[in-house]
Design a protein around this motif. Structure first.
Motif, mmCIF file in Angstrom:
data_model
loop_
_atom_site.group_PDB
_atom_site.id
_atom_site.type_symbol
_atom_site.label_atom_id
_atom_site.label_comp_id
_atom_site.label_asym_id
_atom_site.label_seq_id
_atom_site.Cartn_x
_atom_site.Cartn_y
_atom_site.Cartn_z
ATOM 1 N N HIS A 6 0.862 -1.186 0.000
ATOM 2 C CA HIS A 6 0.000 0.000 0.000
ATOM 3 C C HIS A 6 0.897 1.234 0.000
ATOM 4 O O HIS A 6 1.864 1.308 0.774
ATOM 5 N N HIS A 34 -7.018 0.574 -0.824
ATOM 6 C CA HIS A 34 -6.416 0.065 -2.058
ATOM 7 C C HIS A 34 -5.025 -0.488 -1.779
ATOM 8 O O HIS A 34 -4.213 0.161 -1.116
ATOM 9 N N SER A 36 -1.770 -3.251 -3.669
ATOM 10 C CA SER A 36 -1.224 -3.790 -4.912
ATOM 11 C C SER A 36 -0.346 -4.980 -4.591
ATOM 12 O O SER A 36 0.108 -5.145 -3.458
ATOM 13 N N GLN A 40 2.148 -4.943 -9.452
ATOM 14 C CA GLN A 40 1.220 -3.845 -9.735
ATOM 15 C C GLN A 40 1.627 -2.506 -9.140
ATOM 16 O O GLN A 40 1.159 -1.462 -9.588
ATOM 17 N N SER A 44 0.581 1.480 -10.225
ATOM 18 C CA SER A 44 -0.312 2.262 -9.366
ATOM 19 C C SER A 44 0.348 3.565 -8.929
ATOM 20 O O SER A 44 -0.282 4.626 -8.936
ATOM 21 N N ARG A 47 0.433 5.997 -11.803
ATOM 22 C CA ARG A 47 -0.897 6.444 -12.209
ATOM 23 C C ARG A 47 -1.515 7.408 -11.198
ATOM 24 O O ARG A 47 -2.123 8.402 -11.565
ATOM 25 N N PHE A 48 -1.350 7.114 -9.901
ATOM 26 C CA PHE A 48 -2.073 7.873 -8.882
ATOM 27 C C PHE A 48 -1.210 8.813 -8.033
ATOM 28 O O PHE A 48 -1.745 9.676 -7.342
ATOM 29 N N PHE A 80 -6.778 -6.547 -7.920
ATOM 30 C CA PHE A 80 -6.033 -5.822 -6.908
ATOM 31 C C PHE A 80 -6.537 -6.219 -5.523
ATOM 32 O O PHE A 80 -7.738 -6.371 -5.318
#
Length: 115
Positions: A6, A34, A36, A40, A44, A47-48, A80
């Motif tokens: 995380h 959320h 990963s 991943q 992530s 992207r975020f 996820f």
């Protein structure tokens, strides 16, 4: 040991350690935290969290998490891990600084590269 990851702000993690429990913003807004997998996490992050600083990756031992973990996604090929409840901090076995390159993007920290 099976782990999930995380990403969060370092100061949020520091506060959570004092409270002995961790809540992300998405726990209130979406009902889960959320997470990963190692494969991943950089996608992530880029992207975020692109252009953000003072981030850490929490390495979470799945078998120590007291809340429910579900694997979900838009399709069955990229699921996820989501934690449905607060994260007990004793499930976090390591925190790793996540630093951006000069262009603001991230690469996998060496601590997470196996082999």
């Amino acid at each position: 040991m099976n782990t999930i990851l995380h990403i969060t702000q370092n100061d949020r993690w520091t506060k959570a350690k004092n409270l002995e429990t961790y809540r992300s913003e998405t726990l209130d807004s979406e009902g889960f935290i959320h997470c990963s997998t190692v494969a991943q996490v950089i996608g992530s992050a880029n992207r975020f969290f692109k252009q953000q600083q003072d981030l850490v990756i929490l390495v979470i031992a799945i078998d120590r998490v007291t809340s429910e973990i579900r694997y979900e996604g838009a399709d069955s090929t990229n699921l996820f891990p989501h934690i449905y409840g607060e994260l007990n901090i004793d499930a976090v076995i390591q925190s790793i600084d996540l630093e951006a390159d000069l262009d603001g993007s991230f690469i996998l920290p060496k601590e997470l590269i196996s082999g």
